[in-house]
Design an enzyme around this catalytic site. Structure first.
Site, PDB file in Angstrom:
ATOM      1  N   TYR A 116      20.343   7.288  -3.283  1.00 16.77           N
ATOM      2  CA  TYR A 116      18.989   6.734  -3.248  1.00 16.77           C
ATOM      3  C   TYR A 116      18.340   6.893  -4.624  1.00 16.77           C
ATOM      4  CZ  TYR A 116      13.934   6.664  -2.215  1.00 16.77           C
ATOM      5  OH  TYR A 116      12.579   6.422  -2.239  1.00 16.77           O
ATOM      6  N   LYS A 120      16.966   4.126  -7.577  1.00 20.40           N
ATOM      7  CA  LYS A 120      15.643   4.148  -8.205  1.00 20.40           C
ATOM      8  C   LYS A 120      15.767   4.145  -9.734  1.00 20.40           C
ATOM      9  CE  LYS A 120      13.083   4.130  -4.486  1.00 20.40           C
ATOM     10  NZ  LYS A 120      12.157   3.026  -4.190  1.00 20.40           N
ATOM     11  N   SER A 171      10.902   6.194  -8.300  1.00 20.60           N
ATOM     12  CA  SER A 171      10.803   7.599  -7.889  1.00 20.60           C
ATOM     13  C   SER A 171      11.137   8.504  -9.058  1.00 20.60           C
ATOM     14  CB  SER A 171      11.785   7.879  -6.741  1.00 20.60           C
ATOM     15  OG  SER A 171      11.914   9.266  -6.495  1.00 20.60           O
TER      16      SER A 171
END
Length: 261
Positions: free
Chosen positions: A165, A169, A152
């Protein structure tokens, strides 16, 4: 040449076998669909049988060679079954696209608890690694292969409300680099993509109405959000012979959003 029914004009992946995790919706589904249209035999998967059935039905309507099965990537037995059943059905494995991810925490980073932190890293990093590790012997038997991790843009510039999160990534960028030396000796390439804000159910809070979408888009140089198919093309390129000298890299598709660590 592909049939006139296909929206694509290449069969770069003819004879290849691909596994795409979390591939019944959004980016994962678009990737599975694109690989299928380029000639690959594709195993789609997700945690719910009804989603698997729906995706397989849709892809088979497009005359693609696809199969599906339930796989919770956080469960070792599910990962093993996904690998073994794909190899048994199609005779081997050439391509792994690790797309499954979890985000149980929304809010300030210091508010996350240990169980949420563990889940994020267990699914997004550890499970991704062990899925690939288990597939490697099958790729070696085929003389090589290709791995793509779906990361991401948040791995470069963490989003405030999903910072843990985002950090997971970031870890995928390191995992790609860490795998290169050993996998290269096996003729297996490993890369990643880093999507920006793509219109999927995961990001729906950012585009659920026109006003919100316009505000979000105003911070993107291209002044719009991406769509899943714009991720799929890059993956198809990376796993094809067109990307044969590319390994250890991450392709950013974020409409011009900064991607410097």
């Amino acid at each position: 040449m592909m049939s006139s029914a296909s929206p694509f004009n290449a069969r770069r992946l003819e004879g290849k076998v691909a596994i795409v995790t979390a591939s019944t919706d959004g980016i994962g589904f678009s990737i599975a669909r694109r690989l299928g249209h380029e000639g690959a035999k594709v195993m789609v998967s997700s945690r719910k049988q009804k989603n698997v059935d729906s995706a397989v039905m849709q892809l088979k309507k497009e005359k693609l060679d696809v199969t599906g099965m339930v796989c919770h990537v956080g469960k070792a037995d599910d990962r093993s079954k996904l690998i073994s059943e794909t190899a048994e059905k199609y005779g081997g494995i050439d391509i792994i696209v690790s797309n499954a991810a979890a985000n149980p925490h929304l809010g300030q980073i210091l508010d996350i608890n240990e169980a949420q932190w563990d889940k994020i890293f267990d699914i997004n990093v550890k499970s991704a690694f062990f899925l690939v590790k288990e597939a490697i012997p099958h790729m070696e038997k085929r003389g090589g292969g290709s791995v793509v991790f779906v990361s991401s843009i948040g791995g470069y510039n963490p989003f405030e409300l999903i910072a843990p999160y985002s950090v997971s990534k970031t870890a995928l960028f390191g995992l790609v680099k860490g795998l290169v030396p050993q996998l290269s000796s096996m003729n297996i390439r490993v890369n990643a993509i880093a999507p920006g804000i793509i219109k999927t159910s995961f990001s729906s809070a950012l585009w659920h109405d026109d006003k919100t979408e316009k505000e979000v888009a105003s911070h993107i140089p291209m002044k719009r959000l991406g769509v899943p198919d714009e991720c799929a093309g890059a993956v198809a390129f990376l796993v094809s012979d067109d990307g044969s000298f590319i390994t250890g890299e991450t392709i950013v598709m974020a409409g011009g959003v900064s991607s410097r660590l």
